[in-house]
Design a protein around this motif. Structure first.
Motif, PDB file in Angstrom:
ATOM      1  N   ILE A  79      -7.317   3.286  -3.426  1.00 34.68           N
ATOM      2  CA  ILE A  79      -6.798   1.955  -3.138  1.00 34.68           C
ATOM      3  C   ILE A  79      -7.829   1.164  -2.341  1.00 34.68           C
ATOM      4  O   ILE A  79      -8.330   1.620  -1.309  1.00 34.68           O
ATOM      5  CB  ILE A  79      -5.476   2.035  -2.347  1.00 34.68           C
ATOM      6  N   VAL A 109       0.841  -1.205   0.000  1.00 33.86           N
ATOM      7  CA  VAL A 109       0.000   0.000   0.000  1.00 33.86           C
ATOM      8  C   VAL A 109       0.871   1.248   0.000  1.00 33.86           C
ATOM      9  O   VAL A 109       0.602   2.216  -0.736  1.00 33.86           O
ATOM     10  CB  VAL A 109      -0.958  -0.011   1.203  1.00 33.86           C
ATOM     11  N   VAL A 139      -6.947   4.023   2.697  1.00 33.64           N
ATOM     12  CA  VAL A 139      -7.426   2.953   1.821  1.00 33.64           C
ATOM     13  C   VAL A 139      -8.838   2.569   2.239  1.00 33.64           C
ATOM     14  O   VAL A 139      -9.280   2.867   3.349  1.00 33.64           O
ATOM     15  CB  VAL A 139      -6.508   1.711   1.885  1.00 33.64           C
TER      16      VAL A 139
END
Length: 211
Positions: free
Chosen positions: A54, A43, A74
């Motif tokens: 994401i 990530v 995320v």
């Protein structure tokens, strides 16, 4: 006055839901490289390269995997059907990406060497792809990850049946797949077996261990 084209919006799916059967059921995304869980490193590599949206897809031991990225920007999605294979995670994640995404990177959560520069090089190749709707990194004829898919290809995948994923789409559209040939092993190194931890550690000079 000419108009400047807007920069593409990139999204990413981090596939972190698998059962890790070859690891005895211990979740591979939690393996640490130099003290950082692999899913978190992946990530961070995406964020460092400017990927804006994401989605991390979790399943097996979902709470443990989600916890190590909970402080990052995320979206975490739980795939309850993870035991049916990675295609279910891909499809689950694609549904959760916003419509503003122009292209999506499909990333494995157990890529211990992936760095922001690797992702940036792939995005640069995407900008030069021509008419292709997918880009796949390839190292000495070995297919790697991340794979990049244009939004229209993602839509076509979702229109397929439950077992239809990125590989199936690319097999059906070989003329729309561009290969990003590289000697960078970061695209092809992942962790499948317990002995891979020592192999990667020795070959690349990093510390690989379970938490």
């Amino acid at each position: 006055m000419s108009r400047v084209a807007a920069a593409p919006v990139f999204g990413a799916l981090v596939l972190a839901a698998g059962e890790s059967r070859r690891m005895g059921g211990r979740p591979k995304p939690l393996i640490e490289r130099d003290g950082v869980p692999l899913v978190r490193r992946v990530v961070q590599a995406l964020l460092g390269a400017g990927v804006e949206e994401i989605v991390v897809v979790v399943g097996h031991r979902a709470d443990e995997v989600a916890w190590v990225v909970t402080d990052l920007p995320v979206r975490v999605v739980v795939n309850e059907g993870y035991s049916a294979g990675h295609v279910t995670s891909l499809r689950k994640g694609l549904v959760d990406l916003p419509e503003s995404v122009d292209a999506t990177l499909v990333v494995l959560a157990d890529q211990p060497l992936l760095e922001p520069a690797d992702v940036a090089a792939l995005l640069e190749a995407w900008a030069k792809r021509g008419a292709a709707r997918a880009i796949v990194p390839r190292v000495q004829e070995q297919r790697g990850h991340p794979v990049v898919l244009e939004a229209s290809a993602c839509s076509e995948i979702l229109r397929g049946d439950a077992g239809y994923g990125a590989r199936e789409w690319m097999d059906e559209h070989p003329d729309e797949v561009a290969w990003f040939d590289s000697d960078n092993v970061h695209y092809v190194e992942d962790v499948d077996y317990p002995e891979d931890l020592e192999r990667i550690a020795q070959r690349h000079g990093c510390a690989m261990r379970w938490p």
